[in-house]
Design an enzyme around this catalytic site. Structure first.
Site, PDB file in Angstrom:
ATOM      1  N   GLU A   5       9.269  15.256  15.977  1.00  0.00           N
ATOM      2  CA  GLU A   5       9.709  15.253  14.580  1.00  0.00           C
ATOM      3  C   GLU A   5       8.870  16.234  13.758  1.00  0.00           C
ATOM      4  OE1 GLU A   5       8.678  11.735  12.277  1.00  0.00           O
ATOM      5  OE2 GLU A   5      10.663  11.749  11.349  1.00  0.00           O
ATOM      6  N   LYS A  51       0.862  -1.196   0.000  1.00  0.00           N
ATOM      7  CA  LYS A  51       0.000   0.000   0.000  1.00  0.00           C
ATOM      8  C   LYS A  51       0.892   1.238   0.000  1.00  0.00           C
ATOM      9  CE  LYS A  51      -2.005   2.704   3.112  1.00  0.00           C
ATOM     10  NZ  LYS A  51      -2.002   3.957   2.354  1.00  0.00           N
ATOM     11  N   CYS A  77      13.601  10.708   7.376  1.00  0.00           N
ATOM     12  CA  CYS A  77      13.641  10.234   8.766  1.00  0.00           C
ATOM     13  C   CYS A  77      15.039  10.307   9.356  1.00  0.00           C
ATOM     14  CB  CYS A  77      13.112   8.806   8.832  1.00  0.00           C
ATOM     15  SG  CYS A  77      14.008   7.707   7.728  1.00  0.00           S
ATOM     16  N   GLU A 117       9.493   0.707  10.761  1.00  0.00           N
ATOM     17  CA  GLU A 117      10.532   1.708  10.478  1.00  0.00           C
ATOM     18  C   GLU A 117       9.878   3.067  10.684  1.00  0.00           C
ATOM     19  OE1 GLU A 117      13.568   0.883   9.853  1.00  0.00           O
ATOM     20  OE2 GLU A 117      13.269  -1.247   9.483  1.00  0.00           O
TER      21      GLU A 117
HETATM   22  P1  NAD Z   1       2.179   7.970   8.195  1.00  0.00           P
HETATM   23  O1  NAD Z   1       2.431   7.168   9.415  1.00  0.00           O
HETATM   24  O2  NAD Z   1       1.180   9.047   8.244  1.00  0.00           O
HETATM   25  O3  NAD Z   1       1.735   7.007   6.979  1.00  0.00           O
HETATM   26  C1  NAD Z   1       2.540   5.919   6.556  1.00  0.00           C
HETATM   27  C2  NAD Z   1       1.648   4.888   5.878  1.00  0.00           C
HETATM   28  O4  NAD Z   1       0.800   4.304   6.865  1.00  0.00           O
HETATM   29  C3  NAD Z   1       0.722   5.480   4.818  1.00  0.00           C
HETATM   30  O5  NAD Z   1       0.644   4.584   3.725  1.00  0.00           O
HETATM   31  C4  NAD Z   1      -0.615   5.585   5.542  1.00  0.00           C
HETATM   32  O6  NAD Z   1      -1.725   5.540   4.692  1.00  0.00           O
HETATM   33  C5  NAD Z   1      -0.561   4.345   6.429  1.00  0.00           C
HETATM   34  N1  NAD Z   1      -1.382   4.393   7.630  1.00  0.00           N
HETATM   35  C6  NAD Z   1      -1.786   5.478   8.329  1.00  0.00           C
HETATM   36  N2  NAD Z   1      -2.508   5.094   9.403  1.00  0.00           N
HETATM   37  C7  NAD Z   1      -2.546   3.746   9.388  1.00  0.00           C
HETATM   38  C8  NAD Z   1      -3.117   2.764  10.253  1.00  0.00           C
HETATM   39  N3  NAD Z   1      -3.789   3.100  11.358  1.00  0.00           N
HETATM   40  N4  NAD Z   1      -2.961   1.459   9.949  1.00  0.00           N
HETATM   41  C9  NAD Z   1      -2.245   1.102   8.853  1.00  0.00           C
HETATM   42  N5  NAD Z   1      -1.700   1.967   7.998  1.00  0.00           N
HETATM   43  C10 NAD Z   1      -1.829   3.287   8.267  1.00  0.00           C
HETATM   44  O7  NAD Z   1       3.608   8.505   7.753  1.00  0.00           O
HETATM   45  P2  NAD Z   1       3.932   9.473   6.535  1.00  0.00           P
HETATM   46  O8  NAD Z   1       3.500  10.843   6.917  1.00  0.00           O
HETATM   47  O9  NAD Z   1       3.450   8.871   5.264  1.00  0.00           O
HETATM   48  O10 NAD Z   1       5.520   9.377   6.503  1.00  0.00           O
HETATM   49  C11 NAD Z   1       6.346  10.157   7.292  1.00  0.00           C
HETATM   50  C12 NAD Z   1       6.847   9.354   8.480  1.00  0.00           C
HETATM   51  O11 NAD Z   1       7.550   8.202   8.032  1.00  0.00           O
HETATM   52  C13 NAD Z   1       7.849  10.154   9.301  1.00  0.00           C
HETATM   53  O12 NAD Z   1       7.618   9.944  10.663  1.00  0.00           O
HETATM   54  C14 NAD Z   1       9.176   9.547   8.885  1.00  0.00           C
HETATM   55  O13 NAD Z   1      10.211   9.705   9.842  1.00  0.00           O
HETATM   56  C15 NAD Z   1       8.807   8.124   8.688  1.00  0.00           C
HETATM   57  N6  NAD Z   1       9.779   7.437   7.846  1.00  0.00           N
HETATM   58  C16 NAD Z   1      10.615   6.527   8.436  1.00  0.00           C
HETATM   59  C17 NAD Z   1      11.577   5.872   7.678  1.00  0.00           C
HETATM   60  C18 NAD Z   1      12.513   4.863   8.287  1.00  0.00           C
HETATM   61  O14 NAD Z   1      13.230   4.219   7.543  1.00  0.00           O
HETATM   62  N7  NAD Z   1      12.532   4.696   9.604  1.00  0.00           N
HETATM   63  C19 NAD Z   1      11.671   6.144   6.298  1.00  0.00           C
HETATM   64  C20 NAD Z   1      10.797   7.059   5.730  1.00  0.00           C
HETATM   65  C21 NAD Z   1       9.845   7.700   6.518  1.00  0.00           C
END
Ligand code: NAD
Length: 483
Positions: free
Chosen positions: A384, A178, A286, A252
């Site tokens: 963050e 997804k 991140c 992650e």
């Molecule tokens: P997000 O958590 O809002 O969304 C990530 C994904 O999760 C999306 O596809 C979203 O639709 C889905 N999602 C949201 N709520 C959900 C739920 N309750 N159940 C299942 N899926 C759900 O994050 P974002 O805004 O898309 O991305 C930014 C975040 O990702 C930042 O915190 C960043 O640090 C982190 N990030 C971490 C890494 C890493 O390698 N650790 C890499 C890239 C981004």
């Protein structure tokens, strides 16, 4: 530019399903604010179809493939991604606002990552089989987990896809991916590119929102493992929901990386390296150096160098043809969220050293921003912001630097800037982070793990450790027949 309407956002079982819902999610160009595509917002019915298809493919075809067969298919996908690199980079640039070198870098790294896993699949490691109980022989098998739900964020849509599907498919799992509802375009294109590579149902893509598609996948009894890259808050919800069906989770999550600049650091190198990391991908990374901690003896000199580097960053539409170092933020809502952090910090007494201004006009631009005079308890230090907004704090001793660096619940990445090897390595040892760089703050390699500790998550992307994360261990013990 002409807006595209996708008839389907569900690549399932080797083909496109007709959308079962009426809703769509707009994909925007954040440089202009224009809608570039309308993408169907997936439903629970599509989740069911995708999981059924992935399960059938796992049981009927993929489980019996050899590492060599899976490897060949991953290599073909890597070649396709590279062969269509300009188109994919353009999609990333249009839908995320990435400058061209960043977008092309993502394409190259994605292909490299898939190639690494294609190779790693063929060199598994294992403990010795043998007779550990008299009259019995034992062997350890590493087997795929089964159906993996891979849930990706918007900041590196293509790269996160590669980091997720590479190890999962190489280890023999089938996948339902997804992408983020904000940035689904590159994943939809990769689904097309992969359509004739993998057997039907092995690699499925389903667009849609966190709820119902993400939640539907995490709660689905037919899914064996969930791999999320996302926000810490989302990670907590996913971990709790996965626990209901005792699914394996791979998380992650976010970071708030400290960069520790000691008084023996090469100041110009440190300022250039930290500036490069903090504002790469508009700070929507991140690993970005978000909290700069500087020894008080070199604070003034360092800050002056840093601000001079920040002043050189050119901000603009990556597809405008000019030289652009930094594009916009992904959405108006995200730009406003970042701006809110700066506004509240200033209300509490912080000083703005650079930026902290949303720009006028279309697009979701926010100037590269540096804030000082913030305490360890300030929201802008502890949470963050995930944008081009960093803080600078000073410290007086190595102990204090470590206390500030380790004082948050995040533990993803950190960097140490020092010319003294022993001091740098001792600091690296004591930093509570999944990755620590010395005199660097960004570089990654497919062979090396990337993952968090503390509340930045668990499990690793990239490297042989990631391949292991996507397997389960089975012990087979047989009674020996001595006759
Ligand atoms: P997000 O958590 O809002 O969304 C990530 C994904 O999760 C999306 O596809 C979203 O639709 C889905 N999602 C949201 N709520 C959900 C739920 N309750 N159940 C299942 N899926 C759900 O994050 P974002 O805004 O898309 O991305 C930014 C975040 O990702 C930042 O915190 C960043 O640090 C982190 N990030 C971490 C890494 C890493 O390698 N650790 C890499 C890239 C981004």
């Amino acid at each position: 530019m002409q807006q595209k309407t996708f008839e389907s956002g569900a690549f399932v079982g080797g083909g496109w399903l007709s959308a079962t819902g009426d809703e769509t999610d707009p994909a925007l160009n954040p440089s202009t604010g224009e809608i570039i595509a309308e993408v169907p917002s997936g439903t629970r019915r599509e989740v069911d179809r995708a999981v059924e298809s992935a399960r059938e493919a796992f049981e009927k075809t993929w489980f019996d493939t050899t590492p060599a067969e899976r490897s060949r298919m991953l290599l073909t996908l890597a070649d396709r991604i590279e062969g269509n690199g300009e188109e994919l980079a353009r999609l990333e640039s249009m839908n995320v606002g990435k400058p061209w070198p960043v977008a092309m870098g993502d394409v190259e790294f994605s292909a490299d990552n898939l190639r690494f896993f294609a190779g790693a699949a063929r060199v598994p490691e294992g403990k010795s089989a043998g007779e550990y109980a008299r009259g019995f022989t034992s062997m350890i098998r590493r087997e795929p987990v089964g159906v993996v739900a891979s849930i990706a964020p918007w900041n590196y849509p293509l790269l996160m896809l590669a980091w997720k599907i590479g190890p999962a498919l190489a280890a023999g799992n089938t996948v339902v991916l997804k992408p983020s509802e904000l940035t689904p375009l590159s994943a939809l294109r990769v689904a097309e590119l992969a359509a004739d590579i993998f057997p039907p149902g092995v690699f499925n893509v389903l667009t849609g929102r966190g709820d119902p598609v993400g939640t539907g996948l995490v709660g689905h009894p037919g899914v064996d493992m969930v791999s999320l890259t996302g926000d810490m808050g989302t990670g907590k919800k996913v971990a709790a929901a996965a626990a209901e069906t005792v699914k394996k989770a791979h998380l992650e999550l976010g970071g708030k990386a400290p960069a520790l600049v000691f008084d023996d650091a090469e100041i110009q190198t440190a300022a250039a390296g930290i500036c490069g990391s903090s504002f790469y991908n508009s700070g929507q990374d991140c690993t970005a150096a978000a909290r700069v901690l500087v020894h008080e003896r070199v604070y003034e000199e360092f800050v002056s160098e840093l601000l001079s580097k920040v002043g050189e960053i050119s901000l603009g539409d990556p597809l405008s043809g000019g030289d652009v170092d930094m594009g916009p933020l992904v959405s108006a809502a995200h730009r406003d969220k970042v701006a809110g952090f700066a506004e509240r910090a200033v209300e509490e007494g912080a000083s703005v050293l650079a930026g902290c201004e949303p720009s006028d006009g279309p697009g979701f631009f926010y100037a590269p921003s540096v804030v000082a005079d913030v305490g360890q308890d300030a929201e802008i230090v502890r949470k963050e912001a995930f944008g081009p907004l960093i803080t600078v704090q000073s410290f007086g001793s190595d102990e204090e630097a470590l206390r500030l660096a380790n004082g948050l619940s995040y533990g993803l990445t950190a960097s140490v800037w020092s010319e003294r090897v022993g001091r740098a390595l001792e600091t690296a040892r004591r930093l509570r982070s999944g990755t620590v760089w010395v005199n660097e703050h960004t570089n990654l390699a497919s062979e090396m793990p990337h993952g968090g500790i503390k509340q930045s998550g668990y499990g690793n992307d990239m490297s042989a450790y990631s391949l292991e994360d996507y397997t389960v261990i089975k012990h087979v013990m047989a009674k020996l027949d001595y006759s």
